[in-house]
Design an enzyme around this catalytic site. Structure first.
Site, PDB file in Angstrom:
ATOM      1  N   ASP A 165       0.827  -1.211   0.000  1.00 22.88           N
ATOM      2  CA  ASP A 165       0.000   0.000   0.000  1.00 22.88           C
ATOM      3  C   ASP A 165       0.858   1.258   0.000  1.00 22.88           C
ATOM      4  O   ASP A 165       0.381   2.349   0.349  1.00 22.88           O
ATOM      5  CB  ASP A 165      -0.902   0.018   1.240  1.00 22.88           C
ATOM      6  CG  ASP A 165      -2.219  -0.699   0.993  1.00 22.88           C
ATOM      7  OD1 ASP A 165      -2.424  -1.189  -0.130  1.00 22.88           O
ATOM      8  OD2 ASP A 165      -3.045  -0.772   1.924  1.00 22.88           O
ATOM      9  N   ASP A 181      -7.117  -7.194  13.773  1.00 20.11           N
ATOM     10  CA  ASP A 181      -6.726  -8.531  14.206  1.00 20.11           C
ATOM     11  C   ASP A 181      -7.567  -9.008  15.383  1.00 20.11           C
ATOM     12  O   ASP A 181      -8.064 -10.132  15.406  1.00 20.11           O
ATOM     13  CB  ASP A 181      -5.240  -8.554  14.575  1.00 20.11           C
ATOM     14  CG  ASP A 181      -4.803  -7.328  15.372  1.00 20.11           C
ATOM     15  OD1 ASP A 181      -5.678  -6.607  15.904  1.00 20.11           O
ATOM     16  OD2 ASP A 181      -3.593  -7.081  15.468  1.00 20.11           O
TER      17      ASP A 181
END
Length: 529
Positions: free
Chosen positions: A131, A284
């Site tokens: 990214d 997460d």
């Protein structure tokens, strides 16, 4: 005239204490004592489980879950060769994802380590999810991937036209590719992580032989823990997290928060749980909670360690802690009712999630540490009408410190520094926790932690308190820390001059810690500066 002015101030302070300060402070003291008791019980339970069950009784993961080496490896065959059986089912297909963002300092390290993983080449796909916004860095990462591809490594270089969802968005997009959907398991490594070559051989068998396991989490190891005092303190905190929190959660509840990296997921568990979501900065933990509510089990294997890098600047560490603390509190706000109404897990697991995992550790802990040790205790030195019981002032903090020290025996000499540093950081963690709970404008701020990479190997003789150049000082002055230091100095000086307590010794030390961090005399100089 000066004496009259001082007498007037003293008289006004006495009147203010009697009217409002003392009652409010007394209520705050007892609230902090209740929260301290909650935190002590939680820490004692986790420490007891991790120490007795895991360490003393040796109830290792291999004793609780089936583990056998992969068929080809067990037969002594080179796993780099094609699978022995016709259908190649001995080794499942594994996807390895490396999300990164402008990781100029470390991208080569992680890619090289992952490309060296021992696994049949036709059963593993490496996916670099870049990214990066810097075109030069993107070109360097792409060239690195092409170089490994020329060595017959199945490596894919994937980019997006936007950074929507940050890391969660990149992982989600990566799983949408056709080749990714054909994989059975996915291993995830952040850009600064360097797994050993046998990582998959040690972790994947747990998933292959135990269909109820969704995640195998391994322990982090730190290549730069000794570059400065701040990194050594971080290592103490993270070692406690893995040795106590993750081990006890894995043993008692088969649940813990995914650390975001150095773990292997079952792809079907990710899909069943709704995939990656970008609603918080702890994607997460979000996935782990949703998978836990689906009944999936998690396994922590502390004997498997993966090299990584600790934030070496105070600025980077503050950003990281804000993201972790704020995201967890925000996730609690978003998923609290969902946990309560879930019908797929037991009341015991709901209690663990709501009370232990979220409320005590992610809300109470950061708020209590700052409120009690940096506000209430110093203020009580100026309000003799309010006394703090010795069990709350001394016994509980000492017990919690001892439980941490037991799991960090080699760092006993650093415990005083750890206490003072953690108290300073509690100011940022409390603010982050409240930001997440209230979901203010900065609740979803995402700042990627700066990395240093091989630079840390060039000069390990970094002093504990590194002096700054004149041009760096303005950028590394932190006003909130200095204001807290001023407050603490006032409280300590009042206690020394007029008070009957002996709190001033602790308060002066804590004020000094706030001053040191306030002027940026901590950590290394800014990476890449």
């Amino acid at each position: 005239m000066a004496a009259l002015g001082a007498d007037a101030v003293a008289t006004a302070w006495v009147a203010l204490r009697a009217r409002g300060v003392a009652p409010a402070l007394r209520a705050a003291v007892w609230a902090c004592l209740v929260m301290s008791a909650m935190l002590l019980v939680e820490a004692a339970c986790m420490s007891l489980v991790s120490l007795v069950a895991v360490q003393l009784m040796r109830w290792r993961p291999e004793r609780r879950y089936k583990w056998e080496p992969m068929a080809g490896a067990a037969a002594g065959r080179d796993v780099e060769d094609p699978p022995a059986s016709a259908d190649g089912c001995e080794f499942p297909r594994v996807l390895v994802q490396i999300p990164m963002y402008n990781e100029k300092e470390v991208y080569k390290l992680s890619i090289a380590a992952v490309c060296a993983l021992t696994w049949p080449p036709d059963r593993i796909i490496i996916q670099v999810l870049d990214d990066s916004t810097d075109p030069i860095i993107k070109e360097l990462v792409e060239l690195e991937c092409q170089d490994w591809a020329s060595k017959k490594i199945d490596i894919k270089y994937e980019v997006r036209n936007n950074r929507k969802g940050y890391k969660a968005g990149a992982l989600k997009k990566g799983m949408e590719h056709a080749y990714a959907q054909q994989c059975d398991f996915v291993a995830i490594f952040d850009a600064d992580f360097q797994p050993e070559s046998d990582f998959l051989l040690k972790t994947v068998p747990f998933l292959v032989h135990n269909p109820e396991i969704a995640l195998v989490q391994t322990r982090w190891e730190f290549v730069n823990y000794d570059v400065c005092l701040m990194t050594r303190i971080q290592k103490m905190s993270l070692d406690y997290h893995f040795k106590v929190e993750q081990e006890s959660g894995s043993f008692m509840h088969a649940f813990f928060g995914f650390n975001g990296t150095a773990g292997v997921w079952r792809v079907s568990a990710i899909n069943e749980s709704g995939g990656w979501k970008d609603r918080t900065t702890v994607e997460d933990m979000d996935l782990a909670v949703r998978a836990g509510l689906k009944g999936w089990e998690f396994l922590y294997v502390g004997d498997i360690r993966v090299k990584s890098e600790l934030p070496s600047t105070f600025k980077a560490y503050r950003h990281q802690q804000h993201r972790w603390t704020c995201g967890a509190a925000n996730l609690f706000r978003k998923m609290g009712w969902e946990i309560i109404t879930n019908k797929g897990v037991s009341i015991w697991k709901k209690y663990h999630l709501l009370y232990s995992f979220f409320f005590v550790r992610r809300v109470i802990a950061p708020i209590l540490t700052f409120l009690f040790y940096c506000v209430v205790i110093p203020l009580s030195a100026m309000v003799p009408e309010v006394s703090i019981p010795v069990w709350g002032l001394v016994y509980i903090p000492t017990a919690i410190t001892i439980m941490n020290a037991i799991r960090n025996p080699r760092s006993l000499h650093l415990m005083p520094f750890w206490i003072l540093f953690e108290n300073v950081m509690s100011m940022h963690r409390m603010r982050a926790a409240l930001t997440g709970l209230l979901e203010t404008a900065h609740a979803n701020d995402w700042v990627v932690t700066e990395k240093v990479g091989d630079v840390v190997n060039d000069d390990l003789n970094v002093p504990f308190l590194e002096p700054l150049k004149p041009t760096e000082r303005v950028e590394r002055i932190y006003i909130p820390e200095l204001l807290l230091a001023l407050y603490l100095l006032i409280c300590a000086s009042y206690d020394l001059a007029f008070g009957s307590q002996t709190y001033y010794m602790y308060i002066y030390l804590q004020a000094f810690a706030f001053i040191v961090l306030g002027f940026g005399f901590v950590g290394m100089k800014t990476p890449c500066s």
